[in-house]
Design an enzyme around this catalytic site. Structure first.
Site, PDB file in Angstrom:
ATOM      1  N   SER A 132       0.854  -1.200   0.000  1.00 34.27           N
ATOM      2  CA  SER A 132       0.000   0.000   0.000  1.00 34.27           C
ATOM      3  C   SER A 132       0.879   1.236   0.000  1.00 34.27           C
ATOM      4  O   SER A 132       2.030   1.198   0.475  1.00 34.27           O
ATOM      5  CB  SER A 132      -0.872   0.014   1.255  1.00 34.27           C
ATOM      6  OG  SER A 132      -1.511   1.270   1.407  1.00 34.27           O
TER       7      SER A 132
ATOM      8  N   TYR B 238      -2.083  -0.919  10.604  1.00 35.72           N
ATOM      9  CA  TYR B 238      -2.212  -1.290   9.189  1.00 35.72           C
ATOM     10  C   TYR B 238      -0.973  -0.860   8.382  1.00 35.72           C
ATOM     11  O   TYR B 238      -0.383  -1.659   7.647  1.00 35.72           O
ATOM     12  CB  TYR B 238      -3.471  -0.643   8.614  1.00 35.72           C
ATOM     13  CG  TYR B 238      -3.653  -0.832   7.135  1.00 35.72           C
ATOM     14  CD1 TYR B 238      -4.217  -1.998   6.623  1.00 35.72           C
ATOM     15  CD2 TYR B 238      -3.272   0.161   6.230  1.00 35.72           C
ATOM     16  CE1 TYR B 238      -4.395  -2.166   5.253  1.00 35.72           C
ATOM     17  CE2 TYR B 238      -3.445   0.001   4.860  1.00 35.72           C
ATOM     18  CZ  TYR B 238      -4.008  -1.163   4.381  1.00 35.72           C
ATOM     19  OH  TYR B 238      -4.183  -1.320   3.022  1.00 35.72           O
TER      20      TYR B 238
HETATM   21  P1  NAD Z   1     -11.828  -5.616   0.205  1.00 35.96           P
HETATM   22  O1  NAD Z   1     -12.535  -5.405   1.471  1.00 35.96           O
HETATM   23  O2  NAD Z   1     -12.615  -5.751  -1.024  1.00 35.96           O
HETATM   24  O3  NAD Z   1     -10.861  -6.861   0.293  1.00 35.96           O
HETATM   25  C1  NAD Z   1     -10.273  -7.322   1.471  1.00 35.96           C
HETATM   26  C2  NAD Z   1     -10.609  -8.785   1.597  1.00 35.96           C
HETATM   27  O4  NAD Z   1      -9.798  -9.344   2.612  1.00 35.96           O
HETATM   28  C3  NAD Z   1     -12.033  -9.078   1.996  1.00 35.96           C
HETATM   29  O5  NAD Z   1     -12.883  -9.180   0.874  1.00 35.96           O
HETATM   30  C4  NAD Z   1     -11.896 -10.412   2.708  1.00 35.96           C
HETATM   31  O6  NAD Z   1     -12.262 -11.473   1.855  1.00 35.96           O
HETATM   32  C5  NAD Z   1     -10.419 -10.530   2.997  1.00 35.96           C
HETATM   33  N1  NAD Z   1     -10.176 -10.780   4.418  1.00 35.96           N
HETATM   34  C6  NAD Z   1     -10.102  -9.877   5.420  1.00 35.96           C
HETATM   35  N2  NAD Z   1      -9.883 -10.505   6.581  1.00 35.96           N
HETATM   36  C7  NAD Z   1      -9.807 -11.837   6.300  1.00 35.96           C
HETATM   37  C8  NAD Z   1      -9.590 -13.008   7.091  1.00 35.96           C
HETATM   38  N3  NAD Z   1      -9.384 -12.934   8.418  1.00 35.96           N
HETATM   39  N4  NAD Z   1      -9.609 -14.206   6.472  1.00 35.96           N
HETATM   40  C9  NAD Z   1      -9.829 -14.285   5.127  1.00 35.96           C
HETATM   41  N5  NAD Z   1     -10.009 -13.212   4.337  1.00 35.96           N
HETATM   42  C10 NAD Z   1      -9.997 -12.011   4.921  1.00 35.96           C
HETATM   43  O7  NAD Z   1     -10.820  -4.368   0.073  1.00 35.96           O
HETATM   44  P2  NAD Z   1      -9.587  -4.088  -0.911  1.00 35.96           P
HETATM   45  O8  NAD Z   1      -9.319  -2.650  -0.756  1.00 35.96           O
HETATM   46  O9  NAD Z   1      -9.794  -4.648  -2.242  1.00 35.96           O
HETATM   47  O10 NAD Z   1      -8.390  -4.836  -0.193  1.00 35.96           O
HETATM   48  C11 NAD Z   1      -7.527  -5.719  -0.853  1.00 35.96           C
HETATM   49  C12 NAD Z   1      -6.087  -5.438  -0.483  1.00 35.96           C
HETATM   50  O11 NAD Z   1      -5.704  -4.170  -1.009  1.00 35.96           O
HETATM   51  C13 NAD Z   1      -5.809  -5.385   1.015  1.00 35.96           C
HETATM   52  O12 NAD Z   1      -4.605  -6.059   1.286  1.00 35.96           O
HETATM   53  C14 NAD Z   1      -5.633  -3.902   1.266  1.00 35.96           C
HETATM   54  O13 NAD Z   1      -4.792  -3.660   2.362  1.00 35.96           O
HETATM   55  C15 NAD Z   1      -4.981  -3.476  -0.034  1.00 35.96           C
HETATM   56  N6  NAD Z   1      -5.029  -2.042  -0.289  1.00 35.96           N
HETATM   57  C16 NAD Z   1      -6.236  -1.427  -0.471  1.00 35.96           C
HETATM   58  C17 NAD Z   1      -6.267  -0.076  -0.714  1.00 35.96           C
HETATM   59  C18 NAD Z   1      -7.551   0.653  -0.919  1.00 35.96           C
HETATM   60  O14 NAD Z   1      -7.546   1.895  -0.932  1.00 35.96           O
HETATM   61  N7  NAD Z   1      -8.666  -0.009  -1.101  1.00 35.96           N
HETATM   62  C19 NAD Z   1      -5.067   0.656  -0.783  1.00 35.96           C
HETATM   63  C20 NAD Z   1      -3.870  -0.013  -0.598  1.00 35.96           C
HETATM   64  C21 NAD Z   1      -3.864  -1.361  -0.354  1.00 35.96           C
END
Ligand code: NAD
Ligand code: MG
Length: 300
Positions: free
Chosen positions: A192, A205
């Site tokens: 991230s 985080y």
């Molecule tokens: P999202 O909520 O769609 O995806 C996160 C997923 O993590 C959930 O759908 C869930 O299935 C899974 N998860 C969480 N806890 C879990 C557990 N204990 N066991 C199994 N699965 C679990 O959100 P997203 O933003 O698509 O996140 C995906 C990745 O992208 C993450 O690693 C997040 O840190 C990273 N990220 C997101 C952003 C943003 O702005 N959205 C920015 C930087 C990084």
């Protein structure tokens, strides 16, 4: 399918909307993409595959929604069979992805469960090996993000859960998967912008995300001689359930992504090509790298 796809030339600053006051919303963790307004674009109608991952067997965590969903759809349209990992509460989102993968003519295997459990992580990889017949791509996308303003209020329970979800699961899944990976296989972790520009309210985080960058660089060197590559994608602000379940204060969602050079948040569909590139043989000489997809914010 729409006329537009990820190859259509256009102005990236206006390709997707800026956040507005209507984006302020709140769901309980882990949240459902289908209940968001607006619904994020994970490439459902736009991602066009060109055979870049033909015959591959892929595992994607967090595959039900957001960035993981976009990667899973893209992998399938590029010719891969996909095992989807997500939490049981997310079955409704996951089933939409299953349908899209099957429509792409690929196999979709689902295994809901909690990645904070080592045995479950081992079982997930064993299931991939058994049901897909191996594992060529491991995309670790699942993650936990809950903002807390004051360290005094950040509980050990949350700190532990964030590290278990974001860091320990990565260790357990990679450890189990590497044993089965043939030369040419690829691991893609999800970092991230928070790894470099931590928000004060995301102490736990942001710290896990810099750990993921370092884990990626160390493991990449360890497995290079086996012909396995390990890279990371580092998204900026992307419109996904993570943001509306307590990843950000609800008030802040009205200006989500406004502080990027492009002035708007990203959509999951814009992350998918980065995962496809790092999964495919096109990136054969790239390992230990972090591909930033953040709307133009400089990174070290
Ligand atoms: P999202 O909520 O769609 O995806 C996160 C997923 O993590 C959930 O759908 C869930 O299935 C899974 N998860 C969480 N806890 C879990 C557990 N204990 N066991 C199994 N699965 C679990 O959100 P997203 O933003 O698509 O996140 C995906 C990745 O992208 C993450 O690693 C997040 O840190 C990273 N990220 C997101 C952003 C943003 O702005 N959205 C920015 C930087 C990084
Ligand atoms: Mg989800």
């Amino acid at each position: 399918m729409s006329d537009q796809n990820q190859h259509t030339m256009q102005d990236p600053t206006s390709q997707y909307p800026k956040a507005t006051a209507e984006w302020k919303q709140k769901q309980q963790e882990p949240g459902l993409q289908k209940e968001m307004n607006p619904i994020p674009d994970a490439g459902e109608t736009s991602y066009r595959g060109t055979g870049r991952l033909a015959g591959r067997k892929a595992v994607v965590t967090g595959a039900d929604s957001g960035i993981g969903r976009a990667a899973a759809i893209a992998f399938a349209r590029e010719g891969a069979d996909v095992l989807l990992s997500y939490l049981p509460e997310e079955e409704a989102d996951a089933q939409e992805v299953v349908k899209l993968i099957e429509e792409a003519g690929q196999k979709a295997i689902t295994i809901p469960g909690d990645l904070r459990d080592e045995q479950f992580c081992e079982q997930l990889i064993a299931t991939a090996v058994e049901k897909l017949g191996g594992i060529d791509i491991l995309a670790n996308v699942a993650g936990k993000q809950q903002f807390v303003e004051d360290i005094a209020d950040l509980t050990t329970e949350q700190f532990d859960a964030t590290f278990k979800t974001n860091v320990y699961s990565l260790f357990w899944l990679c450890k189990a998967a590497v044993k089965h990976m043939k030369p040419g296989s690829s691991i893609i972790n999800t970092s991230s912008i928070q790894a470099y520009k931590p928000s004060p309210i995301l102490l736990d985080y942001a710290t896990t995300k810099s750990a993921i960058n370092t884990f990626t660089k160390a493991l990449a060197q360890q497995v290079a001689s086996k012909g396995i590559r390990v890279n990371a994608v580092a998204p900026g602000p992307v419109w996904t359930p993570l943001q509306v379940i307590g990843g950000q204060p609800t008030e802040k969602l009205a200006e989500f992504g406004a502080n990027t050079p492009m002035g708007r948040p990203g959509q999951p569909a814009e992350m998918a090509p980065a995962y496809v590139f790092l999964a495919s043989q096109e990136s054969s000489y790239i390992s230990g790298e972090t591909l930033n997809a953040n709307g133009g914010t400089p990174t070290p």
